[in-house]
Scaffold this active site. Sequence first.
Site, PDB file in Angstrom:
ATOM      1  N   TYR A 113     -12.239  -2.313  -3.902  1.00 16.45           N
ATOM      2  CA  TYR A 113     -12.784  -2.544  -2.552  1.00 16.45           C
ATOM      3  C   TYR A 113     -14.318  -2.518  -2.478  1.00 16.45           C
ATOM      4  CZ  TYR A 113      -8.066  -2.547  -0.212  1.00 16.45           C
ATOM      5  OH  TYR A 113      -6.836  -2.797   0.359  1.00 16.45           O
TER       6      TYR A 113
ATOM      7  N   GLU B  78      -9.498 -10.694  -7.770  1.00 12.50           N
ATOM      8  CA  GLU B  78      -8.362  -9.717  -7.757  1.00 12.50           C
ATOM      9  C   GLU B  78      -7.228  -9.666  -8.298  1.00 12.50           C
ATOM     10  OE1 GLU B  78      -9.408  -8.910  -2.831  1.00 12.50           O
ATOM     11  OE2 GLU B  78      -7.565  -9.624  -3.263  1.00 12.50           O
TER      12      GLU B  78
ATOM     13  N   HIS C 263      -2.205  -5.523   1.394  1.00  9.47           N
ATOM     14  CA  HIS C 263      -3.400  -6.157   1.160  1.00  9.47           C
ATOM     15  C   HIS C 263      -3.193  -7.422   0.812  1.00  9.47           C
ATOM     16  CE1 HIS C 263      -7.476  -7.156  -0.446  1.00  9.47           C
ATOM     17  NE2 HIS C 263      -6.567  -7.670  -1.529  1.00  9.47           N
TER      18      HIS C 263
ATOM     19  N   LYS D 218       0.710  -1.209  -0.066  1.00 16.43           N
ATOM     20  CA  LYS D 218       0.125   0.026   0.067  1.00 16.43           C
ATOM     21  C   LYS D 218       0.813   1.080  -0.032  1.00 16.43           C
ATOM     22  CE  LYS D 218      -3.899  -2.412   2.075  1.00 16.43           C
ATOM     23  NZ  LYS D 218      -4.803  -1.986   3.275  1.00 16.43           N
TER      24      LYS D 218
ATOM     25  N   ASN E 204      -1.965   0.124   6.887  1.00 18.56           N
ATOM     26  CA  ASN E 204      -1.358  -1.380   7.409  1.00 18.56           C
ATOM     27  C   ASN E 204      -0.657  -2.017   6.328  1.00 18.56           C
ATOM     28  OD1 ASN E 204      -3.533  -1.800   5.677  1.00 18.56           O
ATOM     29  ND2 ASN E 204      -4.630  -3.095   7.227  1.00 18.56           N
TER      30      ASN E 204
HETATM   31  N1  UDP Z   1      -9.906  -0.856   7.347  1.00 17.67           N
HETATM   32  C1  UDP Z   1     -10.065   0.490   7.878  1.00 17.67           C
HETATM   33  N2  UDP Z   1     -10.473   0.530   9.057  1.00 17.67           N
HETATM   34  C2  UDP Z   1     -11.256  -0.619   9.612  1.00 17.67           C
HETATM   35  C3  UDP Z   1     -11.174  -1.932   8.977  1.00 17.67           C
HETATM   36  C4  UDP Z   1     -10.347  -1.881   7.676  1.00 17.67           C
HETATM   37  O1  UDP Z   1      -9.473   1.472   7.355  1.00 17.67           O
HETATM   38  O2  UDP Z   1     -11.681  -0.400  10.876  1.00 17.67           O
HETATM   39  C5  UDP Z   1      -9.052  -0.770   6.127  1.00 17.67           C
HETATM   40  C6  UDP Z   1      -7.665  -1.080   6.282  1.00 17.67           C
HETATM   41  O3  UDP Z   1      -6.729  -0.652   5.123  1.00 17.67           O
HETATM   42  C7  UDP Z   1      -8.107  -2.834   5.733  1.00 17.67           C
HETATM   43  C8  UDP Z   1      -8.924  -2.645   4.520  1.00 17.67           C
HETATM   44  O4  UDP Z   1      -9.779  -1.674   5.047  1.00 17.67           O
HETATM   45  O5  UDP Z   1      -6.773  -3.473   5.277  1.00 17.67           O
HETATM   46  C9  UDP Z   1      -9.924  -3.854   4.303  1.00 17.67           C
HETATM   47  O6  UDP Z   1     -10.446  -4.290   5.336  1.00 17.67           O
HETATM   48  P1  UDP Z   1     -10.394  -5.722   5.797  1.00 17.67           P
HETATM   49  O7  UDP Z   1     -11.718  -6.195   7.045  1.00 17.67           O
HETATM   50  O8  UDP Z   1     -10.815  -6.469   4.553  1.00 17.67           O
HETATM   51  O9  UDP Z   1      -9.114  -5.922   6.284  1.00 17.67           O
HETATM   52  P2  UDP Z   1      -7.970  -6.892   5.488  1.00 17.67           P
HETATM   53  O10 UDP Z   1      -8.643  -8.020   4.805  1.00 17.67           O
HETATM   54  O11 UDP Z   1      -7.195  -6.042   4.639  1.00 17.67           O
HETATM   55  O12 UDP Z   1      -7.159  -7.489   6.833  1.00 17.67           O
HETATM   56 MG    MG Z   2      -9.876  -8.064   3.348  1.00 15.34          MG
END
Ligand code: UDP
Ligand code: MG
Length: 140
Positions: free
Chosen positions: A51, A128, A117, A11, A114
Amino acid sequence: MAIEQTLVIIKPDAVSKNAVGDIIRIFQEKGLKLKALKMTKLTKEDAKKFYIVHKDRPFYDELTDFMSSGPVVAMVLEGENAISYVREIIGATDPAKAAEGTIRKLYGTDVGKNAVHASDSPESAKVEIPFFFSQLEIVG
Ligand code: UDP
Ligand code: MG
């Protein structure tokens, strides 16, 4: 055990920290094979499309702003159970809750920024991977 392919995105936060090389090295040292790689910059529309499953979540707008805020590095990784294995290597969504040694623990800033992805299921990987790569760009 099945050989799988998964999509990983480094990211914008991790790209701007110059962590691209380190992150790719970690995956390779853990035995994953790099099958495709590119740096690109998503538009807001691209990020919203990528997304789309999160369109009703409160963080959708912030997430898609962030993902279109700077360059990203997308890759396809291949290996035994690559989808769940890569999710283990990256760690929990919130870097503060991610296990020691995981990529999000090492390079993430907060639950939004974070670092990486990774596809969360075979169904996600199937959508994806072609979002970023054509068949010709995935080296057999
Ligand atoms: N995210 C965020 N706030 C939250 C949860 C998720 O900004 O409370 C963002 C974060 O960058 C995350 C992405 O949205 O990686 C997708 O969320 P997901 O729950 O799918 O998490 P991941 O699969 O990336 O662990
Ligand atoms: Mg996810």
